[in-house]
Write a protein that holds these residues in place. Sequence first.
Motif, PDB file in Angstrom:
ATOM      1  N   LEU C  53     107.432 -48.592  37.422  1.00 55.21           N
ATOM      2  CA  LEU C  53     106.863 -48.508  36.076  1.00 55.21           C
ATOM      3  C   LEU C  53     106.335 -47.102  35.813  1.00 55.21           C
ATOM      4  O   LEU C  53     106.580 -46.526  34.757  1.00 55.21           O
ATOM      5  N   LEU C  55     107.058 -44.281  37.412  1.00 53.63           N
ATOM      6  CA  LEU C  55     108.109 -43.268  37.417  1.00 53.63           C
ATOM      7  C   LEU C  55     108.908 -43.319  36.112  1.00 53.63           C
ATOM      8  O   LEU C  55     109.551 -42.348  35.728  1.00 53.63           O
ATOM      9  N   ASP C  58     114.791 -46.582  34.510  1.00 51.19           N
ATOM     10  CA  ASP C  58     115.410 -47.357  33.438  1.00 51.19           C
ATOM     11  C   ASP C  58     115.226 -48.843  33.659  1.00 51.19           C
ATOM     12  O   ASP C  58     115.031 -49.608  32.723  1.00 51.19           O
ATOM     13  N   ILE C  60     113.494 -51.709  36.508  1.00 49.07           N
ATOM     14  CA  ILE C  60     112.750 -52.023  37.732  1.00 49.07           C
ATOM     15  C   ILE C  60     113.729 -52.466  38.826  1.00 49.07           C
ATOM     16  O   ILE C  60     114.682 -53.173  38.540  1.00 49.07           O
TER      17      ILE C  60
END
Lengths: 205, 205, 205
Positions: C53, C55, C58, C60
């Motif tokens: 989240l 970082l 696109d 998880i």
Amino acid sequence: MLMNDVITGVDLLATAVFAISGALAAAQGRHDVLGFILFGTITGIGGGTLRDLLLGVDSIFWFTRTEYLWICMGASVATWFLAPLFDSISKVLLWADAVGLALFSVLGAVKAVQFGAPPIVAVGMGVMTATFGSMIRDTLLNKEPVLLGPEIYVTAAVLGAAAYTLLHSYTDWALPIAIALAFTLRACAIVFDLRLPKYGKPADE
Amino acid sequence: MLMNDVITGVDLLATAVFAISGALAAAQGRHDVLGFILFGTITGIGGGTLRDLLLGVDSIFWFTRTEYLWICMGASVATWFLAPLFDSISKVLLWADAVGLALFSVLGAVKAVQFGAPPIVAVGMGVMTATFGSMIRDTLLNKEPVLLGPEIYVTAAVLGAAAYTLLHSYTDWALPIAIALAFTLRACAIVFDLRLPKYGKPADE
Amino acid sequence: MLMNDVITGVDLLATAVFAISGALAAAQGRHDVLGFILFGTITGIGGGTLRDLLLGVDSIFWFTRTEYLWICMGASVATWFLAPLFDSISKVLLWADAVGLALFSVLGAVKAVQFGAPPIVAVGMGVMTATFGSMIRDTLLNKEPVLLGPEIYVTAAVLGAAAYTLLHSYTDWALPIAIALAFTLRACAIVFDLRLPKYGKPADE
């Protein structure tokens, strides 16, 4: 289109119900009206917010659709005035929570399925949507999380989310069926005090 | 441009102040120096991190601007050495928290407004930025969250965030006015022990 | 390619180990089998989820790679059946946690470095990946967070993450070296009861 309207309506209803349950928890803790709004809002939108974050949607649902925030605030303030009319707040809280649990567990799965999530992820999202708001509510209020209570709670959320995930490609009635299943299981758990077996032999205790 | 420099400066200041409040909380819990850094950093950047996650920014603020992390670490280590000089840690903690609350509630709203958030969302983001760091700090340390204390706390954050959101299109002084309002309300609450009325009639208690 | 396979293998192993530690914590709390799965899964994927989240990836990691979820569930259910075989659950929990800590602190840094994070952020991500799952586990179960225990815990995570971040551009052995360092420090802390000095003079107590 019609289906989406129904889903939005149910979603707003579940949000209001959970907001009320959050405000009732604030009532038990004797907080002020802002505490009611705070807990009402966290409980009402907490689960869906986590779901949206984890799904990686472009924009959290209440960022553009602020009616969710207004409903939480309205329901919380209404609870402030109406809560004194109830004899037993904890009983109302228990049932409000059960209704919200059934609605949100299914709606969380609906949103995840629409987003293309694999089945196991859709079930997980349903469970999270249904439980995360109450989890923060109980953690902040230092209450034993209803999530970890002995009765069947998470199980009902799993049932609702799994039923929708499995049935939605076969029948148009997946939504009401799944909600009814989740609510029935949770209601039975409350009324008949159903439990899953605990870890450890009785002799250990 | 100049405005942005001012905002960045105030933001770094608020981060340092909250980091100190986190490290002071670690001092009360008699943790080691790494505990100071941990709580200082969580308290300093926790609120802004949640705000950025919920706004859906491309990159959390401290990912590229690592000076925020260094400031948290520096302030925490400085607190480790300086805290013994203060007679009453809890009093310093209370006021550091009040300054951070005023700054962050307004800055959270500033960032949300810049991001195009609707007014109600901007206010919510301000409150979240100002309170989430302290909330984690207190939950992890098993302290009664200052957030839920009887005094006016969230109310001050709401006032600061709402004042900026309402005023920023009318005056260039929205930022200092909003910060001053939030701090004044919180300071009065501390000094005069101001409270909102609690739920429940006195007779109930 | 080969390196990535090794990393994935170690990552799945660490996930299983942390899931077991979560399920063992549920065993101590005498929860039902769903509680085992819940805590196993939260502990197993919690840290990596927060890392992803923050970082801003696109998607998880467990959204597409559902094997992480299945491993958590499998390890949790296995623990339900196998835990009674251990005399001392708390000892097994302690060591499972130490192995997971060493693996995840380094792997969190690996992922952050691959994502282009600055060194200080990479270290922070490693620490977060290694500690966040256990932190939620302990908060939900109302246990003193192992994170805040007197022994060296976070320090070991910092060591592992920092060692990888510093060494990875110089040697192909950065991964095993960093894991070994983190595990050795944590193991020494457990066996020899190593601690960092606490805040406050002994005379204060």
